[in-house]
Write a protein that holds these residues in place. Structure first.
Motif, PDB file in Angstrom:
ATOM      1  N   GLY A  83     -35.071 -53.563  -6.493  1.00 28.45           N
ATOM      2  CA  GLY A  83     -35.740 -52.657  -7.418  1.00 28.45           C
ATOM      3  C   GLY A  83     -35.291 -52.865  -8.850  1.00 28.45           C
ATOM      4  N   HIS A  84     -33.993 -53.109  -9.054  1.00 28.85           N
ATOM      5  CA  HIS A  84     -33.472 -53.340 -10.395  1.00 28.85           C
ATOM      6  C   HIS A  84     -34.031 -54.629 -10.987  1.00 28.85           C
ATOM      7  CE1 HIS A  84     -30.543 -53.460 -13.700  1.00 28.85           C
ATOM      8  NE2 HIS A  84     -30.399 -54.742 -13.422  1.00 28.85           N
ATOM      9  N   VAL A  85     -34.049 -55.684 -10.192  1.00 30.00           N
ATOM     10  CA  VAL A  85     -34.533 -56.971 -10.692  1.00 30.00           C
ATOM     11  C   VAL A  85     -36.019 -56.893 -11.022  1.00 30.00           C
ATOM     12  CG1 VAL A  85     -34.944 -59.384 -10.071  1.00 30.00           C
ATOM     13  CG2 VAL A  85     -32.765 -58.299  -9.495  1.00 30.00           C
ATOM     14  N   MET A  86     -36.803 -56.274 -10.132  1.00 26.75           N
ATOM     15  CA  MET A  86     -38.250 -56.213 -10.366  1.00 26.75           C
ATOM     16  C   MET A  86     -38.591 -55.273 -11.514  1.00 26.75           C
ATOM     17  SD  MET A  86     -40.043 -56.358  -6.592  1.00 26.75           S
ATOM     18  CE  MET A  86     -39.185 -54.905  -5.964  1.00 26.75           C
ATOM     19  N   GLY A  87     -37.905 -54.130 -11.596  1.00 25.86           N
ATOM     20  CA  GLY A  87     -38.240 -53.135 -12.605  1.00 25.86           C
ATOM     21  C   GLY A  87     -37.672 -53.422 -13.982  1.00 25.86           C
ATOM     22  N   ARG A  88     -36.453 -53.970 -14.046  1.00 29.84           N
ATOM     23  CA  ARG A  88     -35.778 -54.169 -15.331  1.00 29.84           C
ATOM     24  C   ARG A  88     -35.925 -55.565 -15.906  1.00 29.84           C
ATOM     25  NH1 ARG A  88     -31.912 -50.382 -16.580  1.00 29.84           N
ATOM     26  NH2 ARG A  88     -31.874 -51.494 -18.576  1.00 29.84           N
TER      27      ARG A  88
ATOM     28  N   GLU B 240     -30.244 -64.593 -11.887  1.00 30.55           N
ATOM     29  CA  GLU B 240     -29.092 -64.884 -11.031  1.00 30.55           C
ATOM     30  C   GLU B 240     -27.884 -64.046 -11.436  1.00 30.55           C
ATOM     31  OE1 GLU B 240     -28.311 -69.012 -11.002  1.00 30.55           O
ATOM     32  OE2 GLU B 240     -30.309 -69.596 -10.302  1.00 30.55           O
ATOM     33  N   ARG B 241     -27.694 -63.877 -12.740  1.00 27.02           N
ATOM     34  CA  ARG B 241     -26.567 -63.047 -13.195  1.00 27.02           C
ATOM     35  C   ARG B 241     -26.753 -61.597 -12.770  1.00 27.02           C
ATOM     36  NH1 ARG B 241     -27.094 -66.154 -18.059  1.00 27.02           N
ATOM     37  NH2 ARG B 241     -28.226 -64.419 -19.035  1.00 27.02           N
ATOM     38  N   ALA B 242     -27.980 -61.107 -12.854  1.00 27.24           N
ATOM     39  CA  ALA B 242     -28.250 -59.726 -12.447  1.00 27.24           C
ATOM     40  C   ALA B 242     -27.956 -59.522 -10.968  1.00 27.24           C
ATOM     41  CB  ALA B 242     -29.693 -59.352 -12.752  1.00 27.24           C
ATOM     42  N   ARG B 243     -28.321 -60.494 -10.159  1.00 27.52           N
ATOM     43  CA  ARG B 243     -28.044 -60.385  -8.720  1.00 27.52           C
ATOM     44  C   ARG B 243     -26.550 -60.515  -8.446  1.00 27.52           C
ATOM     45  NH1 ARG B 243     -33.064 -64.238  -6.683  1.00 27.52           N
ATOM     46  NH2 ARG B 243     -34.669 -62.590  -6.674  1.00 27.52           N
ATOM     47  N   ALA B 244     -25.871 -61.385  -9.192  1.00 28.91           N
ATOM     48  CA  ALA B 244     -24.430 -61.549  -8.994  1.00 28.91           C
ATOM     49  C   ALA B 244     -23.661 -60.281  -9.358  1.00 28.91           C
ATOM     50  CB  ALA B 244     -23.921 -62.725  -9.827  1.00 28.91           C
TER      51      ALA B 244
END
Length: 292
Positions: A193-198, A183-187
């Motif tokens: 791509g960032h969420v899935m890859g990292r 949730e923080r990454a999306r915020a």
């Protein structure tokens, strides 16, 4: 950068410390090292000329003795040479087919778990269709349509053995997606791509690693089955083609057990070794599975 490598080194050291506590896993690893070493070093002490049916130095179906410890096959080739050389093809097909199936399953599982909606529905329906039909039947049908060969066997196994991995990775992806740092990454503006890859991929990789070791055993058995059915390249020496030759010459009815035993035993031992390693890795990655 040095700090990152230090952390990775400590993680690997901790992984090995926990892994070596599993005696069965150590036995499986030792067996794989022996077979892998023999397969890689085979060209150093086995000549391809000795594996040719026209240049075989022994009499066909010669029983085990002082000159040929495991006897000779239907072409008069030493069963020791045939078994060791056959490990090259069987292990290569097992690894390549597993890499293909695990890669496809991991990608589809992450996509289904991350995007949800219609993407998840499509992946799950296709996965269910593959799961309903026996994998070996699908692989046999695909291999019979394509040109017989080693590449065909790899594609047939890899294209039909991915559903189990896809299901496991999807379940793990759903668990990871519910954690607060996602949730923080999306915020902070992180895209899909960032969420899935990292974030998602590094957390599902341990599961993928354990699944890979378990799938190799199944891929080796599938290769032997397809080769036994005549869907592999008969000119390539593998454990499956050796068993096929034994069937063609009637080794079972003739009592030529030495043609059947070495490749069959090699398949069983290597498959068991991969299974033991996979269970040990699962125990390290998931403490709940450890046997006390």
């Amino acid at each position: 950068m040095n700090l990152v490598w230090q952390r990775r080194g400590r993680s690997l050291a901790g992984f090995w410390r926990e892994y070596r506590r599993d005696r069965a896993g150590l036995v499986g690893l030792a067996v794989l090292v022996v077979f892998g070493g023999l397969a890689l070093a085979a060209p150093l002490f086995i000549s391809e000329a000795d594996l040719s049916a026209t240049n075989a130095p022994a009499r066909p179906r010669q029983a085990p003795g002082a000159d040929y410890w495991l006897g000779a096959d239907g072409y008069g080739r030493s069963m020791v040479d045939v078994t060791i050389w056959g490990a090259r093809i069987s292990l290569a097909v097992g690894f390549l087919a597993t890499f293909m199936s695990v890669a496809v399953g991991a990608v589809l599982g992450i996509v289904a778990g991350h995007f949800r909606g219609w993407a998840e529905a499509v992946v799950l329906r296709v996965t269910d269709w593959f799961l309903v039909l026996p994998t070996l039947v699908l692989a046999t049908a695909l291999a019979s349509v394509l040109k017989p060969g080693t590449t065909t066997v790899v594609v047939a196994i890899g294209a039909t053995a991915w559903p189990g991995t896809a299901r496991l990775v999807r379940a793990q992806t759903l668990a990871v997606e519910g954690r607060p740092y996602i949730e923080r990454a999306r915020a902070l503006g992180g895209g899909d791509g960032h969420v899935m890859g990292r974030h998602v991929l590094p957390n599902v990789m341990p599961l993928v690693l354990a699944q890979t070791t378990l799938c190799v055993a199944g891929a080796i058995l599938a290769e032997a089955t397809l080769a036994f059915l005549g869907l592999s390249d008969p000119t390539k020496v593998s454990w499956g083609t050796t068993l096929q030759l034994a069937r063609q010459i009637g080794a079972v009815s003739a009592g030529n057990w030495w043609i059947l035993l070495p490749p069959g035993l090699a398949i069983a031992v290597v498959s068991l070794a991969f299974t033991l390693c996979g269970r040990a890795i699962e125990g390290v990655l998931n403490p709940k599975l450890r046997v006390r």
